[in-house]
Design an enzyme around this catalytic site. Structure first.
Site, PDB file in Angstrom:
ATOM      1  N   SER A 123       0.841  -1.199   0.000  1.00 39.32           N
ATOM      2  CA  SER A 123       0.000   0.000   0.000  1.00 39.32           C
ATOM      3  C   SER A 123       0.874   1.247   0.000  1.00 39.32           C
ATOM      4  CB  SER A 123      -0.900   0.004   1.227  1.00 39.32           C
ATOM      5  OG  SER A 123      -0.123   0.288   2.372  1.00 39.32           O
ATOM      6  N   LYS A 124       0.231   2.372  -0.241  1.00 37.40           N
ATOM      7  CA  LYS A 124       0.950   3.643  -0.242  1.00 37.40           C
ATOM      8  C   LYS A 124       1.586   3.885   1.128  1.00 37.40           C
ATOM      9  CE  LYS A 124      -0.015   8.557  -0.787  1.00 37.40           C
ATOM     10  NZ  LYS A 124       1.237   8.897  -0.152  1.00 37.40           N
ATOM     11  N   ARG A 125       0.863   3.427   2.152  1.00 39.24           N
ATOM     12  CA  ARG A 125       1.384   3.620   3.510  1.00 39.24           C
ATOM     13  C   ARG A 125       2.731   2.907   3.724  1.00 39.24           C
ATOM     14  NH1 ARG A 125      -2.787   1.669   6.917  1.00 39.24           N
ATOM     15  NH2 ARG A 125      -4.183   2.233   5.220  1.00 39.24           N
TER      16      ARG A 125
END
Ligand code: GLU
Length: 514
Positions: free
Chosen positions: A261-263
């Site tokens: 994910s972007k996180r």
């Protein structure tokens, strides 16, 4: 009969292209090129709620940067257009009608509140054969009432009528044949009158059919939709020309389990988008591979190996080599860990493979950004400086830190090294070194090196201290390429001037370091 290979990359412009999407595009491209086929870029913008301005341009620019060529698309044109789904409403309307007329689909009027109530009343409620007759639709209501509601402008959706008790076979090139029971599927919405647009499922099938797509290569997240797609092909009578499916493995977090994910990128410090993305709503900026200094060839090579291997341990492959070697036989079904450190390694390797001159071209803008007047240095000088430090860097941007002393005399000296190396009397020794260097006409490393080393030995000086003090005076710190290669490039006058400045600033030693 073998069909002509036609593949499509079909992103929805709901935000920047994720790096996983870039890999999907790449695999489509490699497969198409290998088979002399065509690559379509279709913009799936039927979800008006999630449309993001600028996303389509971003997708185009990303593919261009990566070198993923498109044969047919919004910009490229082609015989199967329009290639933007929002411009194909008539086509979808006609196909919805076809399904309604043949009894394969029906009209449903249930409001969101009614659907909520049904979910409340029945555990695991699903709109299907077991429940549809108790809902408000054209199967449960008299025709006159349905016509009346439509005439009055009531909002409705068209649902696919899934017949229970069917075994649906999905044939996937990576996963083999998977059979599921139609009973677990719900009567999916295919069209919404509110915005006169189809949903993804209908638009996707109709377009893949009309665009004569031979292989649907997409992310694993679409696998659960595949049985529904198979049934839709059947409902239209297109089973014979159904594309082959390939559902690519997920990209996983670099550490631990789960989808990338972007996180994860924010947490571990790597981009998850090809290019920097400026969110038009929040103003938030997400980093991109291009802006971080990655070379597109390196990103392509890295992405290609996330879920595929060439059957041996070759790692460095150009786009042409990838096209030659790519095969679904060597694609894995298991998710691929996004080993971003490996991405840096690829970039390092691609940087090394560039000539010093090519790399210098990329370095010049960095030098200018740092305020260096590059016109004051010859092309050859910049190329040689670049060549001497390139082995130490993963990114063009890092060249500056490693090579700045070639372009600017040190304005300070690293304190720890001063303390350690600028020992008692060192300034005097450096003054003596100036005398030694002044005697040289030819300032090349093979000329100077043996003489300077011979002088140190003859005088009985400490080799490490003298050479490090010399380096400190010229570079500003005790690291960098071979000392006599540095001085050969800087030249006699500059080397001597730096030694003088160091003596002036650090004194005769030991230096007092504040
Ligand atoms: N529009 C879908 C997406 O955003 C396409 C999925 C597919 O390739 O069928 O990924």
């Amino acid at each position: 009969m073998e069909r002509k290979v036609r593949v499509r990359f079909a992103p929805s412009p709901t935000g920047p292209l994720h790096i996983g999407g870039a890999r999907t595009a790449l695999y489509n491209y490699l497969f198409a090129r290998q088979h002399g086929g065509e690559m379509i870029l279709r913009i799936e913008d039927t979800d008006s709620q999630r449309f993001v301005p600028g996303a389509e341009e971003y997708i185009n620019e990303s593919l261009k940067w990566l070198g993923i060529g498109i044969d047919e698309g919004v910009k490229e044109g082609g015989n199967y257009g329009p290639y933007r789904q929002s411009e194909r409403r008539d086509i979808y309307r006609e196909h919805v009608k076809q399904l309604l007329d043949s009894g394969k689909a029906y009209i449903a009027f249930d409001t969101p509140e009614e659907l909520d109530a049904a979910r409340q009343a029945t555990q695991n409620f699903q709109y299907d054969a077991s429940t549809r007759m108790s809902m408000r639709n054209s199967l449960s209501m008299p025709k006159e009432e349905v016509d009346k509601l439509i005439a009055e402008g009531a909002k409705y959706v068209v649902r696919f009528k899934i017949e229970p008790g069917r075994a649906v076979k999905v044939d996937d090139l990576l996963r083999g044949e998977v059979t599921i029971k139609s009973d677990i599927l719900d009567d999916k919405v295919l069209y919404k009158s509110a915005d006169d647009l189809p949903t993804y499922h209908l638009a996707n099938i109709v377009d893949d059919h009309l665009m004569e797509v031979s292989h649907v290569i997409r992310g694993e997240e679409w696998l659960p939709s595949a049985p529904l797609h198979v049934l839709l092909y059947e409902a239209f009578g297109w089973t014979d020309t159904m594309p082959r499916f390939v559902h690519l493995p997920l990209l996983l977090k670099p550490d631990g389990k789960g989808k990338l994910s972007k996180r994860d990128g924010d947490r571990l410090g790597f981009p998850v988008f090809p290019l920097e993305w400026h969110d038009p709503k929040s103003g938030e900026i997400s980093s991109g591979y291009r802006e971080k200094g990655y070379l597109p060839e390196a990103v392509v090579n890295f992405l290609a190996l996330l879920g595929w291997n060439p059957g041996d341990d070759t790692e460095i492959m150009s786009m042409d080599e990838l096209i030659g070697k790519f095969s679904f036989d060597h694609c894995s079904r298991a998710g691929a860990k996004f080993a971003f450190e490996k991405g840096k390694w690829f970039n390092h390797m691609y940087l090394q493979s560039k000539s010093d001159t090519e790399l210098a071209e990329l370095f010049i803008p960095v030098l200018e950004r740092e305020g260096v007047d590059t016109a004051a240095f010859s092309q050859d000088y910049i190329a040689k400086a670049t060549g001497m430090v390139k082995g130490r860097v993963n990114f063009v941007g890092e060249l500056w830190d490693n090579a700045k002393f070639f372009f600017r005399a040190p304005d300070s000296y690293e304190a720890k090294s001063v303390k350690k190396r600028w020992t008692e009397g060192m300034g005097g020794i450096m003054a003596e070194l100036i005398g030694v260097l002044e005697g040289f006409e030819d300032f090349t490393s093979p000329e100077i090196e043996p003489c300077v080393l011979g002088w140190i030995e003859k005088k009985g000086y400490h080799l490490g201290n003298v050479m490090n003090a010399f380096r400190l005076a010229v570079v500003g710190e005790c690291k960098g390429p071979h000392m006599f290669d540095i001085t050969a490039l800087l030249g006699k006058a500059e080397t001597i001037s730096r030694l003088r400045t160091a003596i002036e600033r650090l004194g005769f030693g030991p230096a007092t370091v504040e």
